[in-house]
Design a protein around this motif. Structure first.
Motif, short mmCIF file in Angstrom:
data_model
loop_
_atom_site.label_atom_id
_atom_site.label_comp_id
_atom_site.label_asym_id
_atom_site.label_seq_id
_atom_site.Cartn_x
_atom_site.Cartn_y
_atom_site.Cartn_z
N ALA A 170 -9.65 0.62 -3.10
CA ALA A 170 -8.74 1.73 -3.36
C ALA A 170 -7.60 1.71 -2.36
CB ALA A 170 -9.49 3.06 -3.26
N VAL A 171 -6.38 1.81 -2.86
CA VAL A 171 -5.21 1.96 -2.00
C VAL A 171 -4.60 3.32 -2.30
CG1 VAL A 171 -2.93 1.09 -1.38
CG2 VAL A 171 -4.78 -0.52 -1.86
N ILE A 172 -4.49 4.15 -1.26
CA ILE A 172 -4.05 5.52 -1.42
C ILE A 172 -2.70 5.70 -0.74
CG2 ILE A 172 -4.60 7.94 -0.94
CD1 ILE A 172 -7.37 5.38 -0.66
N VAL A 173 -1.71 6.10 -1.50
CA VAL A 173 -0.36 6.35 -0.98
C VAL A 173 -0.13 7.85 -0.95
CG1 VAL A 173 2.11 5.97 -1.30
CG2 VAL A 173 0.49 4.16 -1.88
N LEU A 196 -2.20 4.45 2.97
CA LEU A 196 -0.83 4.16 3.38
C LEU A 196 -0.04 5.46 3.44
CD1 LEU A 196 -0.01 0.99 1.21
CD2 LEU A 196 -0.67 1.06 3.62
N MET A 197 0.62 5.69 4.57
CA MET A 197 1.41 6.90 4.75
C MET A 197 2.88 6.61 4.48
SD MET A 197 -0.77 9.20 5.39
CE MET A 197 0.41 10.49 5.75
N ALA A 198 3.46 7.31 3.52
CA ALA A 198 4.88 7.19 3.21
C ALA A 198 5.66 8.26 3.98
CB ALA A 198 5.12 7.33 1.72
N ARG A 199 6.97 8.07 4.01
CA ARG A 199 7.89 9.00 4.68
C ARG A 199 7.58 9.11 6.17
NH1 ARG A 199 8.35 13.74 0.06
NH2 ARG A 199 9.71 12.59 -1.33
N VAL A 200 7.42 7.97 6.80
CA VAL A 200 7.25 7.93 8.24
C VAL A 200 8.39 7.11 8.84
CG1 VAL A 200 4.75 8.22 8.16
CG2 VAL A 200 5.71 5.93 8.12
N SER A 237 8.70 3.95 -2.15
CA SER A 237 9.00 2.65 -2.74
C SER A 237 8.49 1.52 -1.84
CB SER A 237 10.50 2.51 -2.99
OG SER A 237 11.23 2.75 -1.79
N ASP A 238 8.62 1.70 -0.53
CA ASP A 238 8.11 0.70 0.42
C ASP A 238 6.58 0.66 0.37
OD1 ASP A 238 10.73 0.09 1.63
OD2 ASP A 238 10.59 2.13 2.39
N ALA A 239 5.97 1.85 0.31
CA ALA A 239 4.52 1.92 0.27
C ALA A 239 3.97 1.28 -1.01
CB ALA A 239 4.05 3.37 0.37
N SER A 252 9.22 8.35 -5.96
CA SER A 252 7.82 8.11 -6.27
C SER A 252 7.60 8.00 -7.77
CB SER A 252 6.93 9.21 -5.68
OG SER A 252 7.40 10.49 -6.03
N ALA A 253 8.35 8.78 -8.58
CA ALA A 253 8.22 8.68 -10.04
C ALA A 253 8.62 7.29 -10.52
CB ALA A 253 9.09 9.75 -10.71
N PHE A 254 9.70 6.77 -9.97
CA PHE A 254 10.16 5.44 -10.36
C PHE A 254 9.16 4.38 -9.90
CE2 PHE A 254 12.74 1.58 -9.42
CZ PHE A 254 13.08 1.28 -10.73
N GLY A 255 8.65 4.55 -8.69
CA GLY A 255 7.69 3.59 -8.17
C GLY A 255 6.45 3.50 -9.03
N LEU A 256 5.98 4.64 -9.51
CA LEU A 256 4.78 4.66 -10.34
C LEU A 256 5.01 3.98 -11.68
CD1 LEU A 256 3.24 8.16 -9.69
CD2 LEU A 256 2.20 5.95 -9.25
N THR A 257 6.14 4.27 -12.31
CA THR A 257 6.40 3.65 -13.61
C THR A 257 6.49 2.13 -13.47
OG1 THR A 257 8.79 4.00 -13.31
CG2 THR A 257 7.58 5.67 -14.55
N MET A 258 7.02 1.66 -12.35
CA MET A 258 7.09 0.23 -12.13
C MET A 258 5.71 -0.35 -11.82
SD MET A 258 10.15 -0.21 -12.85
CE MET A 258 10.19 -1.98 -12.57
#
Length: 305
Positions: free
Chosen positions: A185-188, A205-209, A228-230, A252-258
């Motif tokens: 499991a990878v959790i963003v 993985l922590m985003a917005r750091v 997007s980096d995460a 994040s919405a764009f990242g998920l669709t991709m």
């Protein structure tokens, strides 16, 4: 400053004096942070405390917190954030509460008169069966969810603020671990709220750091490690399924669709929306706000349930 040990934020016994001072600053709040059922603590400008509990809702408690106590606590927390101070030009504070790891949203004058809202993470994962026992989930819905989890469907949890989306997400993850405990499991997320401890092979993985990289001229440039980096990192980490703490913006919405076009399955995520149908529309709106054109066949890949 309070030193912490381990990923659970356990206090360091060698720093007992600082810990005692910190607990004293928390005052009456500490009692409710220690309660396993409390999900929110509100301290208003008049010092009145309200708490929200899982299963019982919101209610006022007898304790109060005077203005000087609130100011002392918030000033202390602000100082932990890189030594900053709360003043008339820096009157908003967003941080994680030491030891407890709760999310803090607080305000000093002139925005508000030392008001505090604390979002408390569930100390233990509430089993999915508990929702059925409480009448919050029917047997039919429970069975439908279990089948979707077994089949590794993509599940989106929609609801209002403080409706229990992440708590429910954690319940689904606990159930998923019963069938797919060997999966990676990878959790963003950008707040430490998701609990995937049922999986031995897991990566948070922590985003917005804040991060930095070295430029060609030898200078150091700072940047924000975004969703997007995460996502790019997650796809390089041999994940079996992806958990997205919350879709809050177009990035994040764009990242998920991709991500859903890369063979990823078993996605679980939360989103703020008024209804299930509105969750789909909200994904479209977030993409538009990010300058993207929503493609509905791509969104269909993101949302199975």
């Amino acid at each position: 400053m309070i030193q912490l040990n381990g990923d659970r934020g356990a206090p360091n016994p060698e720093d007992a004096l600082s810990l005692e001072v910190y607990y004293a600053l928390l005052g009456p709040i500490k009692k409710y942070l220690d309660m396993p059922t409390v999900t929110n603590v509100h301290v208003n400008e008049n010092g009145v405390l309200f708490i929200e509990e899982f299963g019982t809702g919101k209610h006022r408690v007898p304790e109060t917190m005077p203005r000087p106590k609130r100011a002392a606590l918030l000033s202390y927390l602000a100082n932990l954030q890189r030594g900053r101070a709360l003043d008339y030009l820096h009157s908003q504070l967003q941080c994680d509460l030491p030891v407890y790891g709760c999310r803090v949203q607080a305000f000093a004058p002139p925005i508000a008169d030392w008001a505090v809202t604390i979002r408390v993470h569930a100390k233990t994962v509430i089993p999915l069966e508990r929702y059925v026992e409480r009448g919050e989930l029917s047997e039919a819905h429970y069975n439908h969810l279990v089948e979707a989890i077994k089949e590794e469907s993509n599940i989106v949890i929609a609801g209002s603020v403080n409706s229990g989306k992440t708590t429910f997400l954690n319940a689904l993850l606990k159930k998923k671990a019963e069938f797919h405990a060997d999966h990676r499991a990878v959790i963003v997320q950008d707040r430490r709220e998701v609990n995937a401890d049922g999986f031995d092979d897991r990566l948070y993985l922590m985003a917005r750091v804040d991060q930095a990289h070295n430029e060609a001229d030898g200078s150091i440039a700072r940047y924000t490690y975004e969703f997007s980096d995460a996502l790019e990192s997650a796809l390089r980490c041999s994940q079996d399924f992806l958990v997205w703490g919350e879709v809050r913006d177009g990035f994040s919405a764009f990242g998920l669709t991709m991500a859903m076009n890369t063979g990823t399955k078993g996605l679980m995520m939360t989103i703020h929306a008024n209804s299930c149908l509105d969750a789909l529309f909200r994904l479209e709106d977030l993409l538009r706000l990010n300058g993207k054109t929503p493609v509905r066949r791509m969104l269909v890949r993101v949302v199975d349930m």
